[in-house]
Scaffold this motif. Structure first.
Motif, PDB file in Angstrom:
ATOM      1  N   ILE A   1      44.851  46.822  42.065  1.00  0.00           N
ATOM      2  CA  ILE A   1      45.606  48.210  41.762  1.00  0.00           C
ATOM      3  C   ILE A   1      46.961  47.937  41.067  1.00  0.00           C
ATOM      4  O   ILE A   1      47.284  48.420  40.063  1.00  0.00           O
ATOM      5  N   THR A   2      47.614  46.767  41.437  1.00  0.00           N
ATOM      6  CA  THR A   2      49.194  46.522  41.110  1.00  0.00           C
ATOM      7  C   THR A   2      49.327  45.771  39.842  1.00  0.00           C
ATOM      8  O   THR A   2      50.175  46.141  39.142  1.00  0.00           O
ATOM      9  N   ARG A   3      48.211  44.934  39.546  1.00  0.00           N
ATOM     10  CA  ARG A   3      48.313  44.079  38.449  1.00  0.00           C
ATOM     11  C   ARG A   3      46.899  43.957  37.790  1.00  0.00           C
ATOM     12  O   ARG A   3      46.511  42.798  37.644  1.00  0.00           O
ATOM     13  N   PRO A   4      46.228  44.862  37.193  1.00  0.00           N
ATOM     14  CA  PRO A   4      44.979  44.994  36.667  1.00  0.00           C
ATOM     15  C   PRO A   4      44.738  44.150  35.617  1.00  0.00           C
ATOM     16  O   PRO A   4      43.910  43.526  35.085  1.00  0.00           O
ATOM     17  N   ASP A   5      45.989  44.056  34.857  1.00  0.00           N
ATOM     18  CA  ASP A   5      46.001  43.224  33.774  1.00  0.00           C
ATOM     19  C   ASP A   5      45.793  41.759  33.838  1.00  0.00           C
ATOM     20  O   ASP A   5      45.097  41.132  33.034  1.00  0.00           O
ATOM     21  N   ILE A   6      46.341  41.243  34.933  1.00  0.00           N
ATOM     22  CA  ILE A   6      45.946  39.762  35.296  1.00  0.00           C
ATOM     23  C   ILE A   6      44.447  39.665  35.592  1.00  0.00           C
ATOM     24  O   ILE A   6      44.087  38.787  35.135  1.00  0.00           O
ATOM     25  N   ILE A   7      44.224  40.307  36.490  1.00  0.00           N
ATOM     26  CA  ILE A   7      42.782  40.314  37.009  1.00  0.00           C
ATOM     27  C   ILE A   7      41.515  40.452  35.800  1.00  0.00           C
ATOM     28  O   ILE A   7      40.805  39.480  35.639  1.00  0.00           O
ATOM     29  N   THR A   8      42.027  41.300  35.027  1.00  0.00           N
ATOM     30  CA  THR A   8      41.152  41.446  33.746  1.00  0.00           C
ATOM     31  C   THR A   8      41.295  40.440  32.792  1.00  0.00           C
ATOM     32  O   THR A   8      40.271  39.848  32.188  1.00  0.00           O
ATOM     33  N   ALA A   9      42.433  39.742  32.663  1.00  0.00           N
ATOM     34  CA  ALA A   9      42.736  38.663  31.733  1.00  0.00           C
ATOM     35  C   ALA A   9      41.892  37.308  32.316  1.00  0.00           C
ATOM     36  O   ALA A   9      41.203  36.678  31.504  1.00  0.00           O
ATOM     37  N   ILE A  10      41.967  37.127  33.726  1.00  0.00           N
ATOM     38  CA  ILE A  10      41.198  36.040  34.143  1.00  0.00           C
ATOM     39  C   ILE A  10      39.646  36.282  34.118  1.00  0.00           C
ATOM     40  O   ILE A  10      38.933  35.231  33.659  1.00  0.00           O
ATOM     41  N   HIS A  11      39.107  37.374  34.140  1.00  0.00           N
ATOM     42  CA  HIS A  11      38.066  37.517  34.017  1.00  0.00           C
ATOM     43  C   HIS A  11      37.451  37.428  32.623  1.00  0.00           C
ATOM     44  O   HIS A  11      36.490  36.662  32.183  1.00  0.00           O
ATOM     45  N   LYS A  12      38.408  37.700  31.705  1.00  0.00           N
ATOM     46  CA  LYS A  12      38.131  37.591  30.167  1.00  0.00           C
ATOM     47  C   LYS A  12      37.892  36.128  29.838  1.00  0.00           C
ATOM     48  O   LYS A  12      37.222  35.628  29.208  1.00  0.00           O
ATOM     49  N   GLN A  13      38.853  35.446  30.383  1.00  0.00           N
ATOM     50  CA  GLN A  13      38.974  33.938  30.309  1.00  0.00           C
ATOM     51  C   GLN A  13      37.542  33.315  30.724  1.00  0.00           C
ATOM     52  O   GLN A  13      37.177  32.442  30.069  1.00  0.00           O
ATOM     53  N   TYR A  14      36.925  33.658  31.709  1.00  0.00           N
ATOM     54  CA  TYR A  14      35.664  33.377  32.197  1.00  0.00           C
ATOM     55  C   TYR A  14      34.406  33.657  31.439  1.00  0.00           C
ATOM     56  O   TYR A  14      33.405  33.043  31.189  1.00  0.00           O
ATOM     57  N   LEU A  15      34.706  34.799  30.716  1.00  0.00           N
ATOM     58  CA  LEU A  15      33.603  35.255  29.501  1.00  0.00           C
ATOM     59  C   LEU A  15      33.682  34.592  28.384  1.00  0.00           C
ATOM     60  O   LEU A  15      32.797  33.943  27.944  1.00  0.00           O
ATOM     61  N   GLU A  16      35.140  34.169  28.188  1.00  0.00           N
ATOM     62  CA  GLU A  16      35.349  33.174  26.839  1.00  0.00           C
ATOM     63  C   GLU A  16      34.574  31.886  27.139  1.00  0.00           C
ATOM     64  O   GLU A  16      34.186  31.216  26.315  1.00  0.00           O
ATOM     65  N   ALA A  17      34.535  31.354  28.666  1.00  0.00           N
ATOM     66  CA  ALA A  17      34.093  30.007  28.641  1.00  0.00           C
ATOM     67  C   ALA A  17      32.752  30.034  28.940  1.00  0.00           C
ATOM     68  O   ALA A  17      32.160  28.877  28.775  1.00  0.00           O
ATOM     69  N   GLY A  18      31.955  31.375  28.808  1.00  0.00           N
ATOM     70  CA  GLY A  18      30.502  31.204  28.753  1.00  0.00           C
ATOM     71  C   GLY A  18      29.923  31.851  30.012  1.00  0.00           C
ATOM     72  O   GLY A  18      28.565  31.768  30.252  1.00  0.00           O
ATOM     73  N   ALA A  19      30.455  32.415  30.768  1.00  0.00           N
ATOM     74  CA  ALA A  19      29.923  33.056  32.010  1.00  0.00           C
ATOM     75  C   ALA A  19      29.102  34.335  31.705  1.00  0.00           C
ATOM     76  O   ALA A  19      29.516  35.022  30.852  1.00  0.00           O
ATOM     77  N   ASP A  20      27.993  34.473  32.429  1.00  0.00           N
ATOM     78  CA  ASP A  20      27.135  35.734  32.196  1.00  0.00           C
ATOM     79  C   ASP A  20      27.393  36.695  33.241  1.00  0.00           C
ATOM     80  O   ASP A  20      27.239  37.825  33.051  1.00  0.00           O
ATOM     81  N   ILE A  21      27.909  36.124  34.425  1.00  0.00           N
ATOM     82  CA  ILE A  21      28.011  36.977  35.757  1.00  0.00           C
ATOM     83  C   ILE A  21      29.475  37.027  36.102  1.00  0.00           C
ATOM     84  O   ILE A  21      30.137  35.817  36.213  1.00  0.00           O
ATOM     85  N   ILE A  22      29.835  38.143  36.220  1.00  0.00           N
ATOM     86  CA  ILE A  22      31.658  38.003  36.600  1.00  0.00           C
ATOM     87  C   ILE A  22      31.581  38.911  37.981  1.00  0.00           C
ATOM     88  O   ILE A  22      31.068  39.721  38.162  1.00  0.00           O
ATOM     89  N   GLU A  23      32.203  38.199  38.953  1.00  0.00           N
ATOM     90  CA  GLU A  23      32.388  38.515  40.320  1.00  0.00           C
ATOM     91  C   GLU A  23      33.685  39.394  40.429  1.00  0.00           C
ATOM     92  O   GLU A  23      34.748  38.925  39.878  1.00  0.00           O
ATOM     93  N   THR A  24      33.514  40.346  41.078  1.00  0.00           N
ATOM     94  CA  THR A  24      34.868  41.259  41.217  1.00  0.00           C
ATOM     95  C   THR A  24      35.624  40.627  42.218  1.00  0.00           C
ATOM     96  O   THR A  24      35.542  39.683  43.015  1.00  0.00           O
ATOM     97  N   ASN A  25      37.066  40.671  41.976  1.00  0.00           N
ATOM     98  CA  ASN A  25      37.899  40.445  42.888  1.00  0.00           C
ATOM     99  C   ASN A  25      38.022  41.358  44.279  1.00  0.00           C
ATOM    100  O   ASN A  25      39.144  41.637  44.566  1.00  0.00           O
TER     101      ASN A  25
END
Length: 339
Positions: free
Chosen positions: A53-77
């Motif tokens: 809620i307070t820093r969705p930019d950080i959480i979204t950025a972390i998810h994106k780094q895992y996608l860039e690394a090759g993740a197919d499944i992203i776990e919600t925080n």
């Protein structure tokens, strides 16, 4: 977007640690509070789920780094996004909102990734992460009163029901009941999921279940062997059953080998980056984690692989690179009982 079809064709990669990545930002109390909670009556630093809620930019950025690394499944925080866990911060009323917001962060990351990488046509899935709670149904928190329980089964079901409703309303593709050390808590989550879909009439989402073997005994914290754990949750007809956390890949290997022999569904494994050192930190190099999981894949143990505590996008990239050409574990042919 059928994840079962994908799992039949290839090994899928799930992401790595969220907490490890959040620590890199060295956030302070005011970062967690944001404007909305700047006058909150208790400390909230460490409430990583609040960042949805307070820093969705950080959480979204972390998810994106895992996608860039090759993740197919992203776990919600959302490891602690229940009324029971949020009571530590007196934020029980936020439980539903946290789950909806967390799915949005994951979906936003996937949308951004897809826009920047149109060449990657493989589907990406959002797994609604459902943690084990900080109270257990099988164990007493008071050694002098072994019959005492800090929570009831109905309270656990109600907490998970609210979390699941937020994850589903947010648009999650899968429900991931993970880091299970008390199978009775997991049964509460399974029951809540089945109850939710039955009562709402919504299409049932696939359920992934991941337990935790806590030490060399090969048992969960609540005392079950791996086979007993699997038998206890098989009635949920899960998409996958697996193990995560507590152990590094080296220590987890015999348990994954056993699970691959007994599970009639897909098998997942996302170990820690080795065992923690004296400072509680994880030292296993990404290439080592990648080699361990490559071995499991070549042995035909797994369908879904990734990382837990201490793992980073670099770990996930090595894992993804090492397993991308290896065939997934085939599902066993299960004889149906005659009526």
């Amino acid at each position: 977007m059928d994840i079962r079809k994908e799992l039949e064709q290839r090994i899928l990669v799930i992401d790595g640690a969220m907490g490890t990545m959040i620590q890199r930002y060295k956030l302070q109390e005011e970062d967690y509070r944001g404007d909305r909670f700047k006058d909150w009556h208790s400390d909230v630093k460490g409430n990583n789920d609040l960042l949805n809620i307070t820093r969705p930019d950080i959480i979204t950025a972390i998810h994106k780094q895992y996608l860039e690394a090759g993740a197919d499944i992203i776990e919600t925080n959302t490891f602690s996004s229940t009324v029971i866990a949020m009571a530590d911060y007196d934020m029980q009323s936020l439980a539903y909102e946290l789950n909806v917001a967390a799915v949005k962060c994951a979906k936003d990351a996937i949308a951004q990734y897809k826009e920047q990488h149109p060449e990657d046509t493989k589907p990406k899935f959002v797994a609604g992460a459902i943690g084990p709670l900080n109270k257990t149904l099988s164990l007493s928190p008071d050694v002098n009163n072994p019959g005492f329980r800090a929570v009831t089964f109905d309270e656990v079901v109600a907490a998970y029901y609210e979390q699941i409703s937020g994850l589903v309303d947010g648009g999650a593709d899968i429900l991931l009941i993970e880091t299970i050390f008390d199978t009775l808590n997991a049964k509460g989550a399974i029951f809540a999921a089945k109850k939710y879909f039955r009562e709402t009439g919504k299409k049932e989402l696939p359920i992934m279940i991941s337990g935790t073997i806590t030490d060399a005994s090969g048992r969960t914290l609540s005392g079950q062997t791996l086979e007993a754990f699997y038998t206890s949750v098989a009635h949920a007809r899960p998409l996958s059953v697996g193990l995560n956390c507590a152990l590094g890949a080296k220590e987890m290997r015999p348990h994954i080998a056993e699970l691959s022999q007994i599970a009639s569904c897909f098998v997942s494994a996302y170990p820690n980056a080795g065992l923690p050192n004296a400072m509680g930190e994880y030292d296993e190099r990404p290439e080592d984690t990648g080699h361990y999981l490559e071995d499991w894949a070549q042995e035909g143990f797994v369908n879904i692989v990734g990382g837990c505590c201490g793992t980073t996008p670099d770990h996930i990239k090595h894992i993804a690179d090492h397993v991308k050409t290896i065939k997934p574990r085939p599902l066993p042919i299960v004889e149906t009982e005659l009526n």
